[in-house]
Design a protein around this motif. Structure first.
Motif, PDB file in Angstrom:
ATOM      1  N   ILE A   2      -1.548   8.458   0.417  1.00 28.18           N
ATOM      2  CA  ILE A   2      -2.891   8.045   0.808  1.00 28.18           C
ATOM      3  C   ILE A   2      -3.414   6.966  -0.136  1.00 28.18           C
ATOM      4  CG2 ILE A   2      -5.277   8.813   1.176  1.00 28.18           C
ATOM      5  CD1 ILE A   2      -3.139   9.739   3.296  1.00 28.18           C
ATOM      6  N   ARG A   4      -1.651   4.785  -1.609  1.00 28.74           N
ATOM      7  CA  ARG A   4      -0.954   3.551  -1.193  1.00 28.74           C
ATOM      8  C   ARG A   4      -1.618   2.932   0.031  1.00 28.74           C
ATOM      9  NH1 ARG A   4       5.131   3.761   0.670  1.00 28.74           N
ATOM     10  NH2 ARG A   4       4.890   2.084   2.148  1.00 28.74           N
ATOM     11  N   PHE A   5      -2.038   3.777   0.979  1.00 29.00           N
ATOM     12  CA  PHE A   5      -2.741   3.270   2.162  1.00 29.00           C
ATOM     13  C   PHE A   5      -4.058   2.603   1.774  1.00 29.00           C
ATOM     14  CE2 PHE A   5      -0.789   6.692   5.162  1.00 29.00           C
ATOM     15  CZ  PHE A   5       0.408   6.005   5.173  1.00 29.00           C
ATOM     16  N   GLY A   8      -3.299  -0.626   0.309  1.00 32.83           N
ATOM     17  CA  GLY A   8      -2.911  -1.510   1.406  1.00 32.83           C
ATOM     18  C   GLY A   8      -4.120  -2.028   2.166  1.00 32.83           C
ATOM     19  N   ASN A   9      -5.129  -1.182   2.302  1.00 35.15           N
ATOM     20  CA  ASN A   9      -6.351  -1.605   2.974  1.00 35.15           C
ATOM     21  C   ASN A   9      -7.065  -2.691   2.171  1.00 35.15           C
ATOM     22  OD1 ASN A   9      -9.616  -0.846   3.223  1.00 35.15           O
ATOM     23  ND2 ASN A   9      -8.487  -1.232   5.126  1.00 35.15           N
ATOM     24  N   SER A  43       7.908   6.140  14.074  1.00 37.48           N
ATOM     25  CA  SER A  43       7.265   5.330  13.038  1.00 37.48           C
ATOM     26  C   SER A  43       7.911   3.961  12.852  1.00 37.48           C
ATOM     27  CB  SER A  43       7.285   6.085  11.702  1.00 37.48           C
ATOM     28  OG  SER A  43       8.615   6.305  11.277  1.00 37.48           O
TER      29      SER A  43
END
Length: 193
Positions: A2, A4-5, A8-9, A43
Protein backbone atom coordinates in the motif's frame (compact mmCIF):
# COMPACT_ATOMS: atom_id res chain seq x y z
CA UNK A 1 2.49 -2.73 -0.95
CA UNK A 2 0.00 0.00 0.00
CA UNK A 3 2.87 2.37 0.74
CA UNK A 4 4.21 1.65 -2.74
CA UNK A 5 0.80 2.47 -4.23
CA UNK A 6 0.70 5.76 -2.34
CA UNK A 7 4.18 6.62 -3.60
CA UNK A 8 3.08 5.65 -7.09
CA UNK A 9 0.15 8.01 -6.75
CA UNK A 10 2.53 10.86 -5.90
CA UNK A 11 4.43 10.08 -9.11
CA UNK A 12 1.12 10.01 -11.04
CA UNK A 13 0.14 13.40 -9.59
CA UNK A 14 3.47 14.98 -10.52
CA UNK A 15 4.14 13.33 -13.88
CA UNK A 16 0.64 12.90 -15.31
CA UNK A 17 -2.30 14.48 -13.49
CA UNK A 18 -0.89 17.98 -12.88
CA UNK A 19 0.72 18.12 -16.33
CA UNK A 20 -2.58 17.46 -18.13
CA UNK A 21 -5.32 19.55 -16.47
CA UNK A 22 -7.21 19.85 -19.76
CA UNK A 23 -7.73 16.08 -19.74
CA UNK A 24 -8.21 15.39 -16.03
CA UNK A 25 -10.20 18.52 -15.15
CA UNK A 26 -13.39 17.55 -17.03
CA UNK A 27 -13.16 13.96 -15.71
CA UNK A 28 -13.83 15.26 -12.19
CA UNK A 29 -17.43 16.01 -13.17
CA UNK A 30 -18.30 13.21 -15.60
CA UNK A 31 -17.15 10.44 -17.86
CA UNK A 32 -17.71 9.82 -21.56
CA UNK A 33 -15.91 6.58 -22.43
CA UNK A 34 -16.27 5.32 -25.97
CA UNK A 35 -15.69 1.66 -25.16
CA UNK A 36 -17.02 -0.93 -22.73
CA UNK A 37 -14.17 -3.36 -22.12
CA UNK A 38 -15.05 -6.79 -20.76
CA UNK A 39 -11.84 -8.47 -19.75
CA UNK A 40 -10.25 -10.91 -17.39
CA UNK A 41 -9.32 -9.96 -13.83
CA UNK A 42 -5.81 -11.31 -14.52
CA UNK A 43 -3.35 -8.78 -13.10
CA UNK A 44 -1.17 -9.07 -16.20
CA UNK A 45 -3.86 -7.73 -18.55
CA UNK A 46 -4.47 -4.07 -17.69
CA UNK A 47 -6.77 -2.64 -20.41
CA UNK A 48 -5.55 0.96 -20.25
CA UNK A 49 -1.91 -0.08 -20.21
CA UNK A 50 -2.05 -2.56 -23.12
CA UNK A 51 -4.10 -0.19 -25.31
CA UNK A 52 -2.41 3.08 -24.43
CA UNK A 53 -5.80 4.51 -23.41
CA UNK A 54 -6.09 7.50 -21.13
CA UNK A 55 -8.28 7.80 -18.05
CA UNK A 56 -11.91 8.16 -19.05
CA UNK A 57 -11.66 6.41 -22.43
CA UNK A 58 -12.60 2.87 -21.35
CA UNK A 59 -15.44 1.72 -19.09
CA UNK A 60 -14.15 -1.55 -17.66
CA UNK A 61 -15.83 -4.75 -16.41
CA UNK A 62 -13.32 -7.40 -15.37
CA UNK A 63 -13.92 -10.87 -14.00
CA UNK A 64 -12.38 -14.32 -13.98
CA UNK A 65 -12.21 -15.56 -17.59
CA UNK A 66 -13.61 -12.42 -19.33
CA UNK A 67 -17.03 -13.96 -18.98
CA UNK A 68 -20.39 -12.50 -19.92
CA UNK A 69 -22.68 -14.35 -17.55
CA UNK A 70 -26.27 -14.77 -18.61
CA UNK A 71 -28.76 -13.48 -16.01
CA UNK A 72 -26.26 -11.76 -13.73
CA UNK A 73 -27.50 -8.55 -12.09
CA UNK A 74 -24.06 -7.07 -11.53
CA UNK A 75 -23.02 -7.60 -15.12
CA UNK A 76 -26.41 -6.49 -16.46
CA UNK A 77 -26.20 -3.16 -14.64
CA UNK A 78 -22.72 -2.45 -16.03
CA UNK A 79 -23.90 -3.32 -19.52
CA UNK A 80 -27.13 -1.33 -19.30
CA UNK A 81 -25.35 1.72 -17.90
CA UNK A 82 -22.60 1.58 -20.54
CA UNK A 83 -24.96 1.16 -23.48
CA UNK A 84 -27.97 3.25 -22.43
CA UNK A 85 -26.41 6.02 -20.36
CA UNK A 86 -22.75 6.34 -21.32
CA UNK A 87 -23.63 5.59 -24.95
CA UNK A 88 -20.46 3.61 -25.66
CA UNK A 89 -19.94 3.00 -29.37
CA UNK A 90 -17.94 -0.21 -28.99
CA UNK A 91 -18.00 -3.24 -26.72
CA UNK A 92 -14.85 -5.33 -26.46
CA UNK A 93 -14.51 -8.80 -25.05
CA UNK A 94 -10.82 -9.46 -24.55
CA UNK A 95 -9.37 -12.88 -23.88
CA UNK A 96 -5.70 -13.59 -23.23
CA UNK A 97 -3.04 -16.26 -23.32
CA UNK A 98 -2.20 -18.39 -20.28
CA UNK A 99 -5.69 -17.80 -18.88
CA UNK A 100 -6.11 -19.52 -15.52
CA UNK A 101 -9.87 -19.75 -16.01
CA UNK A 102 -9.43 -21.71 -19.22
CA UNK A 103 -6.91 -24.01 -17.54
CA UNK A 104 -9.34 -24.54 -14.67
CA UNK A 105 -12.02 -25.86 -17.05
CA UNK A 106 -10.03 -29.13 -17.14
CA UNK A 107 -9.68 -29.57 -13.38
CA UNK A 108 -11.94 -30.48 -10.50
CA UNK A 109 -12.04 -27.86 -7.80
CA UNK A 110 -13.05 -27.82 -4.16
CA UNK A 111 -13.80 -24.12 -4.41
CA UNK A 112 -17.38 -23.12 -3.80
CA UNK A 113 -17.75 -20.34 -6.35
CA UNK A 114 -15.12 -20.61 -9.09
CA UNK A 115 -16.54 -23.79 -10.69
CA UNK A 116 -20.03 -22.30 -10.77
CA UNK A 117 -18.69 -19.19 -12.46
CA UNK A 118 -16.66 -21.20 -14.98
CA UNK A 119 -19.80 -23.00 -16.13
CA UNK A 120 -20.30 -19.84 -18.17
CA UNK A 121 -17.25 -20.83 -20.25
CA UNK A 122 -17.61 -24.64 -20.33
CA UNK A 123 -19.30 -24.61 -23.75
CA UNK A 124 -16.13 -23.11 -25.28
CA UNK A 125 -14.16 -26.13 -24.08
CA UNK A 126 -16.81 -28.54 -25.40
CA UNK A 127 -16.81 -26.90 -28.83
CA UNK A 128 -13.04 -27.09 -29.21
CA UNK A 129 -12.80 -30.65 -27.90
CA UNK A 130 -15.48 -31.71 -30.41
CA UNK A 131 -13.37 -30.33 -33.29
CA UNK A 132 -9.87 -31.57 -32.44
CA UNK A 133 -8.17 -34.80 -31.42
CA UNK A 134 -7.05 -35.33 -27.85
CA UNK A 135 -3.67 -33.58 -27.46
CA UNK A 136 -0.72 -35.97 -27.44
CA UNK A 137 1.99 -33.62 -26.14
CA UNK A 138 2.49 -30.31 -24.38
CA UNK A 139 2.61 -28.33 -27.64
CA UNK A 140 -0.75 -29.73 -28.74
CA UNK A 141 -2.17 -29.03 -25.28
CA UNK A 142 -0.95 -25.43 -25.48
CA UNK A 143 -2.63 -25.06 -28.88
CA UNK A 144 -5.84 -26.56 -27.48
CA UNK A 145 -5.90 -24.04 -24.62
CA UNK A 146 -5.36 -21.17 -27.06
CA UNK A 147 -8.23 -22.44 -29.21
CA UNK A 148 -10.44 -22.58 -26.11
CA UNK A 149 -9.37 -19.03 -25.18
CA UNK A 150 -10.41 -17.87 -28.67
CA UNK A 151 -13.65 -19.87 -28.56
CA UNK A 152 -14.43 -18.42 -25.14
CA UNK A 153 -14.31 -14.91 -26.62
CA UNK A 154 -16.77 -16.02 -29.30
CA UNK A 155 -19.03 -17.68 -26.73
CA UNK A 156 -19.06 -14.61 -24.52
CA UNK A 157 -20.03 -12.47 -27.52
CA UNK A 158 -22.99 -14.84 -28.01
CA UNK A 159 -23.90 -14.34 -24.34
CA UNK A 160 -23.55 -10.57 -24.73
CA UNK A 161 -26.09 -10.56 -27.55
CA UNK A 162 -28.71 -12.15 -25.26
CA UNK A 163 -29.01 -8.88 -23.32
CA UNK A 164 -31.80 -6.63 -24.63
CA UNK A 165 -29.84 -3.35 -24.41
CA UNK A 166 -27.09 -4.82 -26.59
CA UNK A 167 -29.51 -6.36 -29.08
CA UNK A 168 -31.31 -3.04 -29.48
CA UNK A 169 -28.14 -0.96 -29.72
CA UNK A 170 -26.56 -3.31 -32.24
CA UNK A 171 -29.73 -3.46 -34.33
CA UNK A 172 -29.91 0.35 -34.38
CA UNK A 173 -26.22 0.62 -35.30
CA UNK A 174 -25.33 2.42 -32.05
CA UNK A 175 -22.78 -0.16 -30.93
CA UNK A 176 -20.26 -2.52 -32.49
CA UNK A 177 -18.96 -5.65 -30.78
CA UNK A 178 -15.34 -6.80 -31.03
CA UNK A 179 -13.41 -9.86 -29.88
CA UNK A 180 -9.78 -9.14 -28.97
CA UNK A 181 -6.98 -11.34 -27.69
CA UNK A 182 -3.87 -10.32 -25.74
CA UNK A 183 -0.76 -12.48 -25.95
CA UNK A 184 1.20 -12.23 -22.71
CA UNK A 185 4.35 -13.67 -24.30
CA UNK A 186 4.77 -10.94 -26.92
CA UNK A 187 2.52 -8.12 -25.67
CA UNK A 188 0.42 -8.11 -28.84
CA UNK A 189 -3.28 -7.24 -28.80
CA UNK A 190 -5.13 -8.41 -31.89
CA UNK A 191 -8.67 -8.58 -33.19
CA UNK A 192 -9.95 -12.16 -33.50
CA UNK A 193 -13.67 -11.46 -34.09
Amino acid sequence: MIDRFLEGNKHFLEEDFRKDPDHYGPLASGQHPEVLWIGCSDSRVNPERITGAKAGEIFVQRNIGNIVPVHDWNFATVLEYAVNHLKVADIVICGHSDCGAIKALDHESKDAYVPLWLNNAMEAKRRVDAKIQVPKNSEEEKLRRRLIEFENVALQIEHLRTYPPVRAAEKEGRVQIHGLYFDLANGELKKIL
